[in-house]
Write a protein that holds these residues in place. Structure first.
Motif, PDB file in Angstrom:
ATOM      1  N   ASP A  96     -24.115   0.666  18.656  1.00 15.28           N
ATOM      2  CA  ASP A  96     -23.818   1.949  18.033  1.00 15.28           C
ATOM      3  C   ASP A  96     -24.796   2.998  18.557  1.00 15.28           C
ATOM      4  O   ASP A  96     -25.968   2.702  18.826  1.00 15.28           O
ATOM      5  N   PHE A  97     -24.303   4.238  18.655  1.00 12.28           N
ATOM      6  CA  PHE A  97     -25.132   5.353  19.109  1.00 12.28           C
ATOM      7  C   PHE A  97     -25.090   6.479  18.085  1.00 12.28           C
ATOM      8  O   PHE A  97     -24.030   6.820  17.558  1.00 12.28           O
ATOM      9  N   TYR A  98     -26.279   7.053  17.836  1.00 10.37           N
ATOM     10  CA  TYR A  98     -26.378   8.198  16.919  1.00 10.37           C
ATOM     11  C   TYR A  98     -27.360   9.211  17.495  1.00 10.37           C
ATOM     12  O   TYR A  98     -28.401   8.836  18.033  1.00 10.37           O
ATOM     13  N   PRO A  99     -27.064  10.515  17.371  1.00  3.78           N
ATOM     14  CA  PRO A  99     -27.998  11.543  17.812  1.00  3.78           C
ATOM     15  C   PRO A  99     -28.976  11.929  16.710  1.00  3.78           C
ATOM     16  O   PRO A  99     -28.671  11.784  15.523  1.00  3.78           O
ATOM     17  N   VAL A 100     -30.155  12.410  17.113  1.00  6.03           N
ATOM     18  CA  VAL A 100     -31.084  13.041  16.185  1.00  6.03           C
ATOM     19  C   VAL A 100     -31.481  14.374  16.808  1.00  6.03           C
ATOM     20  O   VAL A 100     -31.799  14.443  17.997  1.00  6.03           O
ATOM     21  N   HIS A 101     -31.410  15.435  16.008  1.00  7.63           N
ATOM     22  CA  HIS A 101     -31.652  16.778  16.543  1.00  7.63           C
ATOM     23  C   HIS A 101     -33.114  17.165  16.359  1.00  7.63           C
ATOM     24  O   HIS A 101     -33.530  17.571  15.277  1.00  7.63           O
ATOM     25  N   VAL A 102     -33.882  17.007  17.437  1.00  9.52           N
ATOM     26  CA  VAL A 102     -35.295  17.389  17.454  1.00  9.52           C
ATOM     27  C   VAL A 102     -35.497  18.304  18.654  1.00  9.52           C
ATOM     28  O   VAL A 102     -35.192  17.920  19.786  1.00  9.52           O
ATOM     29  N   THR A 103     -36.000  19.499  18.449  1.00 11.90           N
ATOM     30  CA  THR A 103     -36.089  20.433  19.567  1.00 11.90           C
ATOM     31  C   THR A 103     -37.115  21.531  19.326  1.00 11.90           C
ATOM     32  O   THR A 103     -37.474  21.835  18.179  1.00 11.90           O
ATOM     33  N   ARG A 104     -37.572  22.121  20.434  1.00 11.24           N
ATOM     34  CA  ARG A 104     -38.384  23.342  20.394  1.00 11.24           C
ATOM     35  C   ARG A 104     -37.508  24.571  20.603  1.00 11.24           C
ATOM     36  O   ARG A 104     -37.986  25.690  20.546  1.00 11.24           O
ATOM     37  N   ARG A 105     -36.242  24.355  20.882  1.00  4.45           N
ATOM     38  CA  ARG A 105     -35.384  25.425  21.367  1.00  4.45           C
ATOM     39  C   ARG A 105     -34.415  25.964  20.326  1.00  4.45           C
ATOM     40  O   ARG A 105     -34.084  25.296  19.356  1.00  4.45           O
ATOM     41  N   GLU A 106     -33.939  27.175  20.622  1.00  2.00           N
ATOM     42  CA  GLU A 106     -32.837  27.790  19.891  1.00  2.00           C
ATOM     43  C   GLU A 106     -32.027  28.570  20.903  1.00  2.00           C
ATOM     44  O   GLU A 106     -32.576  29.388  21.664  1.00  2.00           O
ATOM     45  N   GLN A 107     -30.724  28.295  20.960  1.00  2.00           N
ATOM     46  CA  GLN A 107     -29.866  28.875  21.994  1.00  2.00           C
ATOM     47  C   GLN A 107     -30.475  28.653  23.385  1.00  2.00           C
ATOM     48  O   GLN A 107     -30.470  29.532  24.252  1.00  2.00           O
ATOM     49  N   ASP A 108     -31.017  27.462  23.578  1.00  7.57           N
ATOM     50  CA  ASP A 108     -31.573  26.998  24.846  1.00  7.57           C
ATOM     51  C   ASP A 108     -32.837  27.734  25.280  1.00  7.57           C
ATOM     52  O   ASP A 108     -33.305  27.581  26.405  1.00  7.57           O
ATOM     53  N   GLU A 109     -33.437  28.515  24.391  1.00 10.48           N
ATOM     54  CA  GLU A 109     -34.703  29.177  24.669  1.00 10.48           C
ATOM     55  C   GLU A 109     -35.793  28.514  23.827  1.00 10.48           C
ATOM     56  O   GLU A 109     -35.577  28.197  22.648  1.00 10.48           O
ATOM     57  N   VAL A 110     -36.971  28.303  24.430  1.00 15.30           N
ATOM     58  CA  VAL A 110     -38.084  27.714  23.695  1.00 15.30           C
ATOM     59  C   VAL A 110     -38.605  28.744  22.694  1.00 15.30           C
ATOM     60  O   VAL A 110     -39.083  29.808  23.075  1.00 15.30           O
ATOM     61  N   THR A 111     -38.486  28.424  21.409  1.00  9.15           N
ATOM     62  CA  THR A 111     -38.883  29.361  20.357  1.00  9.15           C
ATOM     63  C   THR A 111     -39.912  28.769  19.397  1.00  9.15           C
ATOM     64  O   THR A 111     -40.392  29.473  18.507  1.00  9.15           O
ATOM     65  N   ARG A 112     -40.251  27.492  19.563  1.00  7.21           N
ATOM     66  CA  ARG A 112     -41.188  26.838  18.650  1.00  7.21           C
ATOM     67  C   ARG A 112     -42.332  26.219  19.441  1.00  7.21           C
ATOM     68  O   ARG A 112     -42.086  25.603  20.489  1.00  7.21           O
ATOM     69  N   PRO A 113     -43.563  26.323  18.953  1.00 10.94           N
ATOM     70  CA  PRO A 113     -44.689  25.683  19.653  1.00 10.94           C
ATOM     71  C   PRO A 113     -44.628  24.159  19.561  1.00 10.94           C
ATOM     72  O   PRO A 113     -45.138  23.457  20.424  1.00 10.94           O
ATOM     73  N   LYS A 114     -44.006  23.657  18.500  1.00 11.44           N
ATOM     74  CA  LYS A 114     -43.868  22.220  18.291  1.00 11.44           C
ATOM     75  C   LYS A 114     -42.413  21.896  17.995  1.00 11.44           C
ATOM     76  O   LYS A 114     -41.681  22.717  17.417  1.00 11.44           O
ATOM     77  N   PRO A 115     -41.951  20.705  18.356  1.00  9.52           N
ATOM     78  CA  PRO A 115     -40.565  20.346  18.065  1.00  9.52           C
ATOM     79  C   PRO A 115     -40.313  20.208  16.571  1.00  9.52           C
ATOM     80  O   PRO A 115     -41.180  19.750  15.823  1.00  9.52           O
ATOM     81  N   ALA A 116     -39.123  20.608  16.152  1.00  8.59           N
ATOM     82  CA  ALA A 116     -38.743  20.536  14.741  1.00  8.59           C
ATOM     83  C   ALA A 116     -37.558  19.597  14.572  1.00  8.59           C
ATOM     84  O   ALA A 116     -36.678  19.522  15.435  1.00  8.59           O
ATOM     85  N   LEU A 117     -37.535  18.892  13.458  1.00  2.00           N
ATOM     86  CA  LEU A 117     -36.406  18.029  13.111  1.00  2.00           C
ATOM     87  C   LEU A 117     -35.365  18.894  12.411  1.00  2.00           C
ATOM     88  O   LEU A 117     -35.571  19.344  11.287  1.00  2.00           O
ATOM     89  N   LEU A 118     -34.245  19.135  13.064  1.00  2.00           N
ATOM     90  CA  LEU A 118     -33.228  20.038  12.538  1.00  2.00           C
ATOM     91  C   LEU A 118     -32.049  19.302  11.908  1.00  2.00           C
ATOM     92  O   LEU A 118     -31.266  19.903  11.173  1.00  2.00           O
ATOM     93  N   ALA A 119     -31.887  18.028  12.229  1.00  2.00           N
ATOM     94  CA  ALA A 119     -30.810  17.231  11.626  1.00  2.00           C
ATOM     95  C   ALA A 119     -31.289  15.802  11.485  1.00  2.00           C
ATOM     96  O   ALA A 119     -31.611  15.146  12.481  1.00  2.00           O
ATOM     97  N   LYS A 120     -31.373  15.317  10.257  1.00  2.71           N
ATOM     98  CA  LYS A 120     -31.887  13.981   9.990  1.00  2.71           C
ATOM     99  C   LYS A 120     -30.852  12.897  10.294  1.00  2.71           C
ATOM    100  O   LYS A 120     -29.655  13.162  10.383  1.00  2.71           O
ATOM    101  N   ILE A 121     -31.343  11.666  10.422  1.00  2.00           N
ATOM    102  CA  ILE A 121     -30.480  10.516  10.599  1.00  2.00           C
ATOM    103  C   ILE A 121     -30.133   9.966   9.212  1.00  2.00           C
ATOM    104  O   ILE A 121     -31.027   9.763   8.388  1.00  2.00           O
ATOM    105  N   PRO A 122     -28.862   9.690   8.942  1.00  8.39           N
ATOM    106  CA  PRO A 122     -28.509   9.078   7.651  1.00  8.39           C
ATOM    107  C   PRO A 122     -29.215   7.736   7.475  1.00  8.39           C
ATOM    108  O   PRO A 122     -29.331   6.949   8.421  1.00  8.39           O
TER     109      PRO A 122
END
Length: 227
Positions: A96-122
């Protein structure tokens, strides 16, 4: 002298490591978890264009290395780049495969100094299961750590990590496909379609210009041919 743009392919995963060093130091193999090394930004010694065929070979190599010592129940891919190798690896393993949304970006631009968890895994996805977390490239390891911590928080029995690429100063995941200090041109990130035409992505264009590498239409033409 500025680094030369090269469109050489990543060598076969089955070849000995000593044959994988035509320009920048690189090797394939297995690494152990460790503390963060390097930073999000990395100085590059050259340019390495990766084809879709290279991605498939590196994923096959990772699957073989993972299965030597670990048999995951679930593969988790970090969006966006880690979803591609993650889904391929999960398919090769029939897991099984599941994504987790962790990123420094917004609209493909780096906007955060550290990565943020934007969507948790159930919780029911990883609870009491063996998990391998996959990303496309690891530099500081910060993104990987956030994803791993999320898996632990949701009750995973064990969590391991893998990445297609890393640099010589990178955080070391449990397994990686290719080590190089070149700027890695990913096939899914290289080109952008806008206003009826394909062009080199702005991020790659900026990095190449900083390295003193030509970014004229010839580069785009080569990328169109090889990705």
């Amino acid at each position: 002298m500025p680094p030369r743009y090269s469109c050489r392919e990543a060598p076969e995963a089955s070849k000995p490591a000593r044959k994988v060093r035509p320009q920048a130091a690189r090797r394939r193999g297995e690494a152990v978890l460790g503390k963060s090394r390097g930073s999000y930004e990395h100085g590059h010694s050259g340019v390495l264009n990766i084809s879709w065929s290279d991605v498939a070979r590196l994923c096959r190599h990772l699957v073989e290395k993972i299965e030597e010592s670990f048999h995951p129940d679930v593969v988790v891919g970090i969006t966006k780049g880690g979803v591609i190798p993650g889904a391929i690896i999960a398919s090769m393993l029939r897991r099984d495969f599941y994504p987790v949304h962790v990123t420094r970006r917004e609209q493909d631009e780096v906007t955060r100094p550290k990565p943020a968890l934007l969507a948790k895994i159930p919780t029911d996805v990883v609870k009491d299961r063996l998990v391998v977390v996959v990303d496309d490239i690891v530099v500081s390891g910060d993104t990987l750590r956030v994803a791993v911590d999320e898996c632990w928080a949701q009750g995973a029995a064990e969590v391991r990590t893998a990445a297609l690429f890393l640099h010589s100063t990178s955080h070391r995941p449990d397994w990686f496909g290719l080590e190089t200090d070149d700027l890695i041109i990913q096939p899914w990130n290289a080109l952008v379609y806008s206003q009826g035409r394909w062009s080199l992505s702005e991020e790659y264009r900026t990095k190449l210009e900083e390295m003193g590498v030509s970014t004229d239409d010839a580069v785009t033409a080569v990328l169109l041919e090889t990705t």
